[in-house]
Scaffold this active site. Sequence first.
Site: not given
Length: 765
Positions: A75-76, A263-264, A294, A648
Site C-alpha cells: 500500500k505504501t 493512510d491507516e 488491522q 508481520r
Amino acid sequence: MRSPRHDKPDLFSHADAAPVQGGEPRAAPPPRPDPNLKPGLDPEQLLEGLNPEQKLAVLHERGPLLILAGAGSGKTRVITRRIAYLVAARGVQPYQILAITFTNKAAGEMRERVAALSSMQGAWISTFHALCARILRRDIEVLSGYTRDFSIYDTADRNQVLKPLIQSAGFDTTRFKPAQVGAWISDRKNSREMAPQSSEELGDGAGLEEEMLLTVWKAYEAAMRTANALDFDDLLIKVLEIFDAHPGIRDSYAHRFHHVMVDEYQDTNHVQYLLMRHLAGFHGNIGVCGDPDQSIYGWRGADVRNILDFEKDFPGAYVVRLEQNYRSTQTILDAAQTLIRNNRQRFEKSLWSKRGAGEKIVFRECGDEDEEAVEIAKEIRELRREGKTFDAIAIFYRVNFMQRAIERALRLATIPYQIVAGTEFYQRREIKDLIAWLKLIVNPMDSEAVKRALQAPSRGVGDKSLEVVARFAADRRLDLVAAARSTELRAQIKGRGRAALEAFAASVERLESCKSESALVALTRVIDEIGYFKWLESSAEPGEVDRAANVEELVTYAADYDQATPDGGLRGFLQDIALVSDSDAYSAGESKVTMMTLHAAKGLEFPCVFIAGLEEELLPHVRAITDAADPDLAIEEERRLFYVGMTRAQDRLFLSRAVVRRHFGQQSYTSPSRFLAELPPESIRGFEADADEDQMLGRFSEAEAQQLQFSVGEYVAHAEFGTGRVLRLSGAGANARATVLFEQRTEKTLLLIYAKLSRVEGRGR
C-alpha cells in the site's frame, strides 16, 4: 460510546463545490510531461512494477477512493506512486496534496519515497497531530488565550498537571489516579464533549465521582490555557474549534488541498474523521487506504466503522482491493486469514502470495515464562545456525511486563537485542530536564517546564519556594518566568532560594535569543549556560546509568533534525519530540533481535517472528474479557491484534504459551488462548490434526505416574481452587501436568511441579 454520526459535516457544504465523480474511475487524458518529475522519468514509468489492482488505485482521477489494502499488499508503494502520478500526469501542484499517515517514521519514509520520484516541494505529508500542530502554529491566535508558541504536553506532562488539581479538589490521588482521570478526560474530549464552565453545568444527577471528574476537568482546561499548552487531544480538537467558529480559515485549507489521502484509515477516531471531511470538503477528492482487519486502536478512540462505512459516507466511492501479498508465505497467510474470519466487523479478502507455502508455524507450550523465554532463545540460536541475522528476528508480546523473562534469557544466551519504546528515552530525567529548558525559552507561560527548569540543576529552590513563586505569579497574573524576575518576589524568599531565583532569571534572559535558533544551537547553549554536564557528574551515583551519554544522544538527534529539517528550528524540534511514538524508535539494520509490543509492531515486517503469551487474559487481554462495554467487539480487536502480529512474519512464525505465569509476585495457572483453537491445525507444527496431547507434551510414563501418586478419576485438593477430580494426566518430567475438574465446574490444567496437589482420601473415583 461513540458520538452519533449525524454530526458529520456535509462533504459538499461549500457553496461553490463541484459534484464528485464516483463509481468507476474516469477515463484519464494522456499523461503529459511535468517539470516536477525527476529528470528522465516518464509518467508511465510510475506504473511499472504495479499489479493490475495497484494500477487502478494509482490511475483513479477524482472523487472518493477506498483502497482496501491487505497486510503486506504494497500500500505504501501505491500511495507514493499515486501522489507522484497526480503531480506528473494530472497537473496537480505538490502544495495541493495532503497525505496523512499515523507515525512520524511512516510520514518520513513516505516523503522520501515520493521525493525519489518527483519534486514534491510544498506537499503536506505528515501525521494527523503534526498536521494540526502546523495549522495551529498559523491560526491558533483566533482562539482567545493561546499564542503560536504553545507547548505540547505528552501524557506524563498531563498527569503532572492533574495531580495537584485532584488534590486541591479534595480527592485522594491513590484512588483517583492522574493517569485514569487523564484517560477519562481524553475520552470525553474525543467524544466532543465540553468541560463544564459552572457548577450548574455539572448537572443534578452527577454522582460524587462524576462531580469530582468534571470539576478536575474544568480546572485542567483552565491550567492548560494559563500555561499556553495543548495536550495530544487538544491538537486535533482546537483545529475543529477553529474550523467551526471560523469557516473562512476552514475553507482556505479545503480550497488548497485538491487531493486528501489518509493512510491507516481504519485507525482514525471520530475527531480525525471530522477533520478529514472538512479538509476534503471542497474538491471531494478523498482517498483512504486501510484494512478493517488491522484496526487495533479502539482503546484510544479509533473506530473501525469509519472504514466500514466509507461507501455510505461517500456515495459512488471507487473501491480497489489489494489482495496480493508480497511479504509472507502462503502458510502464514492461510493461518492468519482462518483466524480473522472469526470476526464480524470486516470486509472479506483473500490474500495470496507467490512466495510458496513455506514452513509450518511452530507452536510451543512451556511450563512457565522462564521456560518459554529459554525456548525462544534456543530457537533464535538455531535460526542463527541456519544463517539468519539477529536483525531478521523479532519478539512480540501483548504487555510490557512479559519482556523481563525474555530479556534475561537473551542475556544469558548472549543474544543482542533492542527494546522498541520510543517514548521511553524522552521520559528519562536528564532528557526531560533539558527539554523543559527549551520549552520555557519558546513558551515562558509553560509552568510545568519552568518548575522543572528551576530545579535542574538543583539550585536550592524547594517545593515551598515553588509554592511562593506560583502563588505570586497567580495573584499578579504573571507567568512564572516573569515572577522569578520580580524583585518584589525575591524579597519574600530568603537564603539560597533568592540567589537561585536571581541566577535562574539571569540564565533565562541570556537564553531568550535561542528562540529563533536551530535546535542544536539552542540545546548546546542551554547545556553550557546551566553547566549541565558538570552537574550530572557531581550528582552521579555509583552504578547509575550514563546520563551524560543520553544527553549526547539528544544533542546528536538535534543535529540530525536540523540537517533533515533546516526550516524547523527550535519550535519544530520540540514539536517533533512531543509527537514521537514507540514505533518511531525502531532502528532497522542494527544487528540485534527486536523486542516490542504487538501494538508497536504495526507497519513493520521481519523474516522471523515470535509471539509469546498465547494465553487467556493476556491475548485476549483480561480487560477485553471482563471490563469491556461490549466484550464481543473487544475480543474482535484482540483477534485483530494477533492477526497483525502474525502478518508481520515473512518466512517463519513461532507461537508460544506458558502454563504457569508470574506477575506482581503472584503465580497463576493459565488457559490456552481461544485464538489458538481458531488456527488451522494443518498449518501448525505442534498441534497437527492427528496429534493428541501426549504427542504435544511428551508421554507420561507409568513409573512417573506412580511417583506422583495420582491417577485419572481420583480426587485431589488445591490451595486456591479447592477439591476436584483428575480428568487427564499428560506431559513428562518438568512438563508433567494434570487436568482437573474442580467442584465449581471449572477445568484447570496444572503443572504438577508447581501445583502442590494432595490426594483427598475417602473420595471415590
